[in-house]
Every structure is written in C-alpha cells, then in structure tokens.
Design an enzyme around this catalytic site. Sequence first.
Site, PDB file in Angstrom:
ATOM      1  N   PHE A   1      16.157  39.046  82.710  1.00  0.00           N
ATOM      2  CA  PHE A   1      15.941  37.737  82.114  1.00  0.00           C
ATOM      3  C   PHE A   1      16.667  37.703  80.774  1.00  0.00           C
ATOM      4  CE2 PHE A   1      13.214  35.095  79.289  1.00  0.00           C
ATOM      5  CZ  PHE A   1      13.032  33.938  80.043  1.00  0.00           C
TER       6      PHE A   1
ATOM      7  N   GLY B   1      -5.724  64.921  67.298  1.00  0.00           N
ATOM      8  CA  GLY B   1      -5.121  65.795  66.302  1.00  0.00           C
ATOM      9  C   GLY B   1      -3.661  66.058  66.643  1.00  0.00           C
TER      10      GLY B   1
ATOM     11  N   GLU C   1       8.222  39.399  73.958  1.00  0.00           N
ATOM     12  CA  GLU C   1       7.471  38.280  74.552  1.00  0.00           C
ATOM     13  C   GLU C   1       6.720  37.503  73.484  1.00  0.00           C
ATOM     14  OE1 GLU C   1       7.266  37.791  77.990  1.00  0.00           O
ATOM     15  OE2 GLU C   1       8.238  39.622  78.680  1.00  0.00           O
ATOM     16  N   GLY C   2       7.358  37.320  72.358  1.00  0.00           N
ATOM     17  CA  GLY C   2       6.712  36.628  71.237  1.00  0.00           C
ATOM     18  C   GLY C   2       6.075  37.645  70.329  1.00  0.00           C
ATOM     19  N   THR C   3       6.550  37.717  69.085  1.00  0.00           N
ATOM     20  CA  THR C   3       6.014  38.724  68.171  1.00  0.00           C
ATOM     21  C   THR C   3       4.570  38.385  67.813  1.00  0.00           C
ATOM     22  OG1 THR C   3       6.667  37.495  66.208  1.00  0.00           O
ATOM     23  CG2 THR C   3       8.290  39.035  67.118  1.00  0.00           C
TER      24      THR C   3
END
Lengths: 255, 390
Positions: free
Chosen positions: B135, B345, B369-371
């Site tokens: 895409f 740890g 996909e959009g911050t």
Amino acid sequence: MNVVVLVKYVPDPQGTPELDDAFLVVREGTEGALDPGDEYAVEAGLRLVETHGGEVTLLTMGPETASAALRKGLSMGAHAGVHVVDPALRGSDALATARVLAAAVRRRPFDLVLAGVESTDGSTGTVPMTVAQLLELPSATFARALSVEDGVLRIERPTDLGFDVVEAPLPALATVTGSAPEPRYPTLKGIMQAKQKPVERLALADLGLSAEALAPTQRVVGLTRAQERAAGEVIQAGEDTAKRIVDLLAEAKVL
Amino acid sequence: MTSREIDPLDYLEVDRLLTDEERAIRDAVREFVRERILPSIGEWFETSEFPRDVAKGLADLGLLGMHLTGYECAGANAVSYGLACLELEAGDSGFRSFVSVQGSLCMFPIWKFGSEEQKQRYLPAMARGEIIGCFGLTEPDVGSDPARMRTSARRDGPDWVLSGTKMWITNGGIADLAVVWARTDDGVRGFLVPTDTPGFSTHDIHRKLSLRASVTSELVLDEVRLPEDAVLPGVVGMKGPLSCLTEARYGIVWGSMGAARACFEAALEYAKTRVQWGRPIAGFQLTQEKLATMATEINKGLLLALHLGRMKDEGRLRPQHVSMGKLNNVREALGIAREARSILGASGITLEYPVIRHMNNLESVLTYEGTNEIHTLIVGEALTGMRAYE
C-alpha cells in the site's frame, strides 16, 4: 464411501484431569477439547473421502459440552455429527460406551469406522476394539497409513522391526496412531461452515438401549498417585568416577 | 462446584463475551502462531527474514481478507478479524502487519472501490496468497499530512503515467501488486500497479531495529505507464486511502493487545520463577504493582477493542472511535512491553524472550497507521470541533 469417526471430548489434554469421589473424570464445568489423538483419525477419514468421495460423520458420546468436539471436527471438514447425550450415561464404563457407539454406528450404512488408539483421559484403549466386536467388523489397529482399494482397507502398522501391512475387507474398523499424517488446521471458512452442518442428537431411547443394560460392569476402586521421579545423582569427576558409573549401570542392569 | 479461580490470562473473563465461532477462530490462529511462528520468530527477527511459507500458511488458514465477503474471502465478522490480529501480534507485529496490509490496505480498497473486473482479477488470488499486495501512501517527505503527496498520475492518451516515491511501505519488496495513491487533476486516486510494470522499482530498507521479520521498502515510480483500467473507479480524494487506514488501524487496536499479552505472560512467568533474596520476585511489592498495572491495562484494552469490534459489526464505528482505540492500546502496549522488560532484568534484552522484540516492534506500531500524536489530535478535534493539526 461413508466413514464414521469416533471422537471424544476430553478435559484439557495438556492438564491433569480432575476426579470426583467415585474416581470419575469431572466433565462438567471444565475446559476441554476434541481428544488430540482423535484428530488423527478425523484427518485420516477426510483424506479417504477426498480420494474416494463420500462423507465423514463424527460420532461422540458425552455431556452437552462434548458438542465442542464435534464442532472442532466439523470445522476441520467433516460433514456431519452425531451426539449421543443422555444423563443416564454419566459414569459409563468402556463396555457401555462401546455398546452405545456401536448402536449409533449401526443406524446408517457405513464402510469404515475410524478411532484414535486410546483417549487421553480414560486411556483404557479398549473402546474401538469392543465396537468392532459388537458390530462384527474386522479391525486393523495402530495404523500410521490407510488406503482403500476395491473394497479392501489396507493399513501400515509400525512394529519394532519396521511395519506390517494389514488388509481387511470393508466394512471394517481401524485405529489411527499419532504417527499418521498430521491433522489439518481448521480454516476460517471451515470454522464458519461448521455451524451450518447437521448434528443429530440421540438419547438412549433412540438407540433402543436402556440404562439398566448399560450399568457399569467395572469400576475404579482406588487411586495411587504416580511416584514422583527422584532427583538424579550427579557424579563429580574424581578418582572413583569410572567405578561409580559402572556400578550404577550394573545396578540398572544395563551391563 | 468450587468457586472459579481468577485466570491471570483472562482476568475479567472477556472470553465469555465471545461467541463459540469467534473463540474457534481465535483458537485456530493461536495454534498456528504457537506451531508455525513462535519456534522460529527470534531467529527471523535476528536475521531480518520474512518467511514466505508462513505467509502461505496464513493464506491457507483463510486470514487474508478474512473480514471481506465474496471473492473467496471468509466473510468473518469484525470481532473475529480483531481476534486474529491479536493472536498474530502475540506472535510478532510483523505477521499482523502482513495480514493488515494484505487484507485491510490492499484487498479492502479493491473490494470497496474496485470495478467488478478488478475484484475478480485480484481478490481471490490475494485471498489465496498468490498475489501479495503493498500500500503506497506515505512518501519520504509526507507522513501525517498525506494530502500533500507529490506522487502524481497524469493522463497520456488513454493511459495513466505515474511518477513519484513512496516510503516505509510494508511488503514493498515482496509485493506483486502495489496499491498506489497519487494526485490527479481531479484529486487523489488509487492505482493498481503490478510490480513488474516497467519503471516500477523497490528498495528494501535495511538496518531496521523494529519489525525485522517484515519487509519494509521504498517504492520508486519512474514514468510508470498503466492502462486506463488500472485506476480504482469508486473513489476520488483522501477518503479513499483514509478509509483503508481506518480498517487497518482497527486491527491494530486488537493486535497491540496481543503483543502486550505476550510480554505480560513472559514477565509473569519470569517473576514467578526468578528468585532473589530467597524468594520469587513475583512476591515483591514493586513487581506486583507492575504486574497488576499491566494486567489492568490489558483487560481494559481488550474490552475497548471488543467494544469497537461490536460497534464495527453494527456499522456504528467511526474513524474517531478507532483513533481513540489505537491511541490508547498501542501506547499502553508499549508501556507494558517496557515494564515487562524491567521485570526480566538483563534477560529482557535478549531474543531468548519475546519482550524486547515486541517492544521494538511497538515503536513502529506507535508511529505507523497514524502517529500517536495525530490520533490524539483527531480525538481532540472530535471533542472540541476544532482541528489543531493543520
């Protein structure tokens, strides 16, 4: 060809089954699944009808929750299910179970009955053979491979030295081991189609059987926990190392 | 009957809110992940390898385009799709990304905006995994502001000619088909670009420390000539690509909780067996506070995902709802991964445990996909009616 696969709903196969006061496996209110051993039999049945045409019918006996075992097999691709469910069947022993299953198998024409080798909960390993006896079928046990040609079932049975080839005319019964081809994953489509497939529910009366006739002929009278494995002995390298190892091997009767 | 004990992995009994079919789909994906992904994922991550046979397995299972109907797609409901994303991402975000891109970003626009001929040609083959999609929206200089994209498509006789560069494209280097969004005189439009078209090339992005078991690439379109029917006829404008992103983000709302669950499970198991001062560290208050917080956030996140899923199945889900889900669940998942790392740890920094792998993956998921920031502002805009980002 019509294949009937005997399947069982067992308590979580990864866990330890819980027993009640009468040493019966607790089946109510516990998570369970189609017995993983039975999945090999379902797979074998599906492969046979993919080659020869016909249908795979799953047959189970168990409480309401056992329908989940049918649903799993149907989502793998089996065509129909039969669920024998009756309160009178609670606590049935292996012989009673075999009688019920045989009666249910007998209701329709069939060519082949398949089963796992033994259940992961009860582990008696006698039900398939008893069903074969009651139905007067030849039985071919411990199959790792199955084929059908000209009305004859042929299986490979692993032995210590290699494998036997066993043939039996159909109709017949075979038990399928975990060395047979791996069961397929149910696909999403299979899962979604499963709920549309026919599942017939039968009670004892539908099979012409009475609770009295199925009264257990055997019962578990006691239970002893398996001995926990003792811690191993670590032999430190030193002067006597070799002698100690030889002594231990002699003790274990290896030498 | 004895009173039911609390199940640490299903504290609020969210399982009971699912149908038998949803549970069966969830179990099938979980089993696939356990058998086909978990044994090797550490290695794939380390060597930065995307195993093609696993992709085929995902197709055989029916996961590609599973929430679409017809064209050999399974037609599962949104909750089932979400559960599949969750289980996949409990394996690795890379595989959830693969399924998101194939199903939500590539098959969805063809299914939604494509011509009948395009659907017939691509969807069944994509569901079978024979055609892998990617895409192309983000560009080197255009991320949160995709409307300013530079990639353009101009008419030349009956043909379209595309030029531009797309960046950070999941599956780019392995794709057979790229869904490329480009400016035209009429507005932004979507193009179906077979990756063997002359002028189309890809360059994989190396030296990633996140999503290493997933292919990320740059797409270069140098005067790529396409026939007239390469354009998606059903949409013009940014709502095309944005609707795809809403679909994919919905999967992330669930998927991120899968990564979180995997980290929580690892941390819980480790805390119960790691002994310090003569007793398991799970018995110490500070560890319990961490575990309790993690479990609480996972259960909240799951309920949120499930709620959004039911809304989606009812046709009530809006992009602003999905923004709230993505915003919360990815943020919390990342926090859980970091907290889990601290419980493990030093062991937490190795690939022997899944935690740092999920943690690194989630750094990508937080951004793509959009911050996190943009979703915050979308929620802010929905609350105030004022847009703060342009």
